[in-house]
Design a protein around this motif. Structure first.
Motif, PDB file in Angstrom:
ATOM      1  N   MET A 108       3.278   1.436   2.442  1.00 30.66           N
ATOM      2  CA  MET A 108       3.274   0.175   1.710  1.00 30.66           C
ATOM      3  C   MET A 108       1.892  -0.465   1.776  1.00 30.66           C
ATOM      4  SD  MET A 108       6.844  -1.742   2.811  1.00 30.66           S
ATOM      5  CE  MET A 108       6.658  -2.977   1.490  1.00 30.66           C
ATOM      6  N   VAL A 109       1.545  -1.193   0.728  1.00 30.47           N
ATOM      7  CA  VAL A 109       0.420  -2.126   0.734  1.00 30.47           C
ATOM      8  C   VAL A 109       1.031  -3.518   0.673  1.00 30.47           C
ATOM      9  CG1 VAL A 109      -1.636  -2.952  -0.456  1.00 30.47           C
ATOM     10  CG2 VAL A 109      -1.121  -0.503  -0.417  1.00 30.47           C
ATOM     11  N   ILE A 110       0.712  -4.369   1.652  1.00 29.33           N
ATOM     12  CA  ILE A 110       1.304  -5.698   1.719  1.00 29.33           C
ATOM     13  C   ILE A 110       0.217  -6.744   1.962  1.00 29.33           C
ATOM     14  CG2 ILE A 110       3.635  -5.020   2.400  1.00 29.33           C
ATOM     15  CD1 ILE A 110       2.832  -5.293   5.306  1.00 29.33           C
ATOM     16  N   SER A 111       0.479  -7.959   1.544  1.00 32.32           N
ATOM     17  CA  SER A 111      -0.492  -9.041   1.681  1.00 32.32           C
ATOM     18  C   SER A 111      -0.517  -9.561   3.112  1.00 32.32           C
ATOM     19  CB  SER A 111      -0.141 -10.192   0.735  1.00 32.32           C
ATOM     20  OG  SER A 111       0.045  -9.731  -0.580  1.00 32.32           O
ATOM     21  N   GLY A 112      -1.718  -9.919   3.586  1.00 30.99           N
ATOM     22  CA  GLY A 112      -1.841 -10.544   4.885  1.00 30.99           C
ATOM     23  C   GLY A 112      -2.458  -9.631   5.924  1.00 30.99           C
ATOM     24  N   ARG A 113      -2.168  -9.935   7.185  1.00 29.14           N
ATOM     25  CA  ARG A 113      -2.708  -9.185   8.314  1.00 29.14           C
ATOM     26  C   ARG A 113      -1.559  -8.741   9.232  1.00 29.14           C
ATOM     27  NH1 ARG A 113      -8.112  -9.617   8.293  1.00 29.14           N
ATOM     28  NH2 ARG A 113      -8.284  -8.810  10.431  1.00 29.14           N
ATOM     29  N   ASP A 120       0.526  -6.147  16.488  1.00 30.69           N
ATOM     30  CA  ASP A 120      -0.734  -6.455  17.172  1.00 30.69           C
ATOM     31  C   ASP A 120      -1.898  -5.634  16.631  1.00 30.69           C
ATOM     32  OD1 ASP A 120       0.497  -8.268  18.925  1.00 30.69           O
ATOM     33  OD2 ASP A 120       1.076  -6.643  20.292  1.00 30.69           O
ATOM     34  N   GLU A 121      -1.603  -4.604  15.843  1.00 29.93           N
ATOM     35  CA  GLU A 121      -2.655  -3.697  15.381  1.00 29.93           C
ATOM     36  C   GLU A 121      -2.216  -3.001  14.107  1.00 29.93           C
ATOM     37  OE1 GLU A 121      -3.078  -1.108  18.688  1.00 29.93           O
ATOM     38  OE2 GLU A 121      -1.050  -0.267  18.525  1.00 29.93           O
ATOM     39  N   ALA A 122      -3.096  -2.123  13.610  1.00 28.90           N
ATOM     40  CA  ALA A 122      -2.803  -1.364  12.406  1.00 28.90           C
ATOM     41  C   ALA A 122      -1.561  -0.494  12.610  1.00 28.90           C
ATOM     42  CB  ALA A 122      -4.000  -0.496  12.037  1.00 28.90           C
ATOM     43  N   GLN A 123      -0.873  -0.181  11.509  1.00 30.77           N
ATOM     44  CA  GLN A 123       0.365   0.573  11.562  1.00 30.77           C
ATOM     45  C   GLN A 123       0.288   1.811  10.671  1.00 30.77           C
ATOM     46  OE1 GLN A 123       3.138  -0.340  13.556  1.00 30.77           O
ATOM     47  NE2 GLN A 123       1.528  -1.672  14.386  1.00 30.77           N
ATOM     48  N   PRO A 124       1.010   2.877  11.033  1.00 31.21           N
ATOM     49  CA  PRO A 124       0.990   4.084  10.195  1.00 31.21           C
ATOM     50  C   PRO A 124       1.587   3.822   8.817  1.00 31.21           C
ATOM     51  CG  PRO A 124       2.668   4.235  11.912  1.00 31.21           C
ATOM     52  CD  PRO A 124       1.847   3.041  12.234  1.00 31.21           C
ATOM     53  N   GLY A 125       0.825   4.197   7.803  1.00 29.99           N
ATOM     54  CA  GLY A 125       1.325   4.089   6.439  1.00 29.99           C
ATOM     55  C   GLY A 125       1.405   2.686   5.882  1.00 29.99           C
ATOM     56  N   ILE A 126       0.833   1.708   6.560  1.00 33.76           N
ATOM     57  CA  ILE A 126       0.883   0.324   6.089  1.00 33.76           C
ATOM     58  C   ILE A 126      -0.546  -0.196   5.930  1.00 33.76           C
ATOM     59  CG2 ILE A 126       1.704  -2.012   6.493  1.00 33.76           C
ATOM     60  CD1 ILE A 126       3.955  -0.010   6.091  1.00 33.76           C
ATOM     61  N   ALA A 127      -0.901  -0.576   4.718  1.00 36.56           N
ATOM     62  CA  ALA A 127      -2.205  -1.195   4.457  1.00 36.56           C
ATOM     63  C   ALA A 127      -2.001  -2.693   4.279  1.00 36.56           C
ATOM     64  CB  ALA A 127      -2.850  -0.599   3.203  1.00 36.56           C
ATOM     65  N   PHE A 128      -2.846  -3.469   4.917  1.00 38.98           N
ATOM     66  CA  PHE A 128      -2.776  -4.924   4.819  1.00 38.98           C
ATOM     67  C   PHE A 128      -3.918  -5.399   3.926  1.00 38.98           C
ATOM     68  CE2 PHE A 128      -0.878  -3.645   8.813  1.00 38.98           C
ATOM     69  CZ  PHE A 128       0.293  -4.378   8.852  1.00 38.98           C
ATOM     70  N   SER A 129      -3.574  -6.157   2.891  1.00 38.84           N
ATOM     71  CA  SER A 129      -4.573  -6.650   1.937  1.00 38.84           C
ATOM     72  C   SER A 129      -4.771  -8.147   2.173  1.00 38.84           C
ATOM     73  CB  SER A 129      -4.105  -6.397   0.497  1.00 38.84           C
ATOM     74  OG  SER A 129      -5.044  -6.887  -0.429  1.00 38.84           O
ATOM     75  N   ASP A 130      -5.940  -8.506   2.651  1.00 41.36           N
ATOM     76  CA  ASP A 130      -6.184  -9.879   3.068  1.00 41.36           C
ATOM     77  C   ASP A 130      -7.312 -10.500   2.238  1.00 41.36           C
ATOM     78  OD1 ASP A 130      -5.627 -12.088   4.630  1.00 41.36           O
ATOM     79  OD2 ASP A 130      -7.044 -11.540   6.190  1.00 41.36           O
TER      80      ASP A 130
END
Length: 303
Positions: A108-113, A120-130
């Motif tokens: 998934m690509v999701i808004s925020g952080r 607490d940190e980056a996740q597999p398969g998840i992109a954060f768009s800030d």
């Protein structure tokens, strides 16, 4: 609940009908498809997906965070999609959906952080768009400083029209705008500050500020209406065109940038962001176990 399910079924079935032959399908969940800009973005993503040879599905949560979560949960848990991009309405409502996507290997690509979703940190398969408000404010302030350096040998007397949204992001943008100005034009001085939303209000407040600071020669405009109102105030006062940099970049303002009456406009490049997010989602669909990146919406400068 029922209306949300009906809306999802209607959109999903129509989208899947055209994508049955595709090996992979992505879903897009905007704030609402009632927004013309979101309709345009959905159309662009559909075109990107067609070119990439994948199926495309647009969901419509209609500004409701719970509906967005329900719709995304349904297509993820039923295996209808292989990836999803959500312009998040409310991060808390999506926490369970994001966790389920990680467990299912659905990127998934999701808004925020990460912290917005309890991580607490980056996740597999998840992109954060800030949104990088620090960079945004710095860009506006820096370009105003550049104009002052070019036209007035760095001797700037600035009218500062700050962000009116009143949230934390507004404060960050304004603070870094001042830092960018100071960096590019160290001798420039902010002689007056004010807030205004509309063009007429901006014109009136700038006119008032000019009564006390007739030697002002630069305007930091947090939005396009500020920029246009300031320009009109200087013209009405019979004063030379000042350095003006706008945060936004409407077609009207860009026309004045081209004519030279406004020095520059800085705004978020949402078209570039759409392409960036789509390409990121495609890459994660190939490697869903890899940690997803934290992205920033690109900033577009026109001068």
């Amino acid at each position: 609940m029922l209306s949300a399910g009906i809306a999802l079924a209607t959109v999903s079935l129509s989208a899947l009908g055209g994508a049955m032959a595709q090996e992979r399908t992505m879903a897009f969940s905007p704030l609402s498809l009632d927004i013309p800009a979101m309709q345009g973005l959905s159309g662009a993503l559909g075109h990107f997906a067609e070119e990439a040879g994948i199926g495309y599905m647009a969901l419509d949560p209609k500004f409701d965070a719970n509906t967005q979560a329900q719709q995304l949960a349904q297509v993820i848990e039923t295996g209808r999609v292989d990836g999803a991009w959500a312009i998040t309405i409310g991060a808390p409502a999506l926490r369970g959906v994001v966790q389920r996507a990680i467990e299912s290997g659905i990127p998934m690509v999701i808004s925020g952080r990460p912290a917005d979703y309890g991580f607490d940190e980056a996740q597999p398969g998840i992109a954060f768009s800030d949104v990088d408000y620090e960079a945004y404010g710095t860009t506006i302030g820096r370009e105003l400083g550049n104009c002052i350096a070019e036209k007035f040998d760095g001797d700037g007397k600035v009218l500062f029209l700050g962000d009116t949204s009143g949230n934390e992001a507004a404060g960050i943008t304004d603070d870094f705008g001042k830092q960018g100005l100071s960096y590019a034009a160290p001798n420039a001085v902010i002689v007056a500050e004010n807030l205004a939303k509309e063009r007429l209000e901006s014109q009136q407040k700038v006119s008032q500020m000019l009564l006390a600071h007739a030697d002002a020669n630069a305007v930091y405009a947090s939005n396009d209406e500020n920029a246009m109102g300031a320009l009109q105030a200087f013209e009405a006062a019979g004063l030379p065109t000042p350095c003006i940099v706008s945060g936004g970049g409407s077609d009207e303002v860009l026309g004045f940038v081209e004519s030279g009456k406004i020095y520059a406009a800085a705004g978020f490049d949402f078209a570039g962001d759409a392409h960036q997010n789509f390409q990121t989602l495609l890459a994660m669909m190939d490697n869903p176990a890899d940690l997803g990146p934290i992205l920033s919406i690109p900033i577009k400068l026109t001068k």
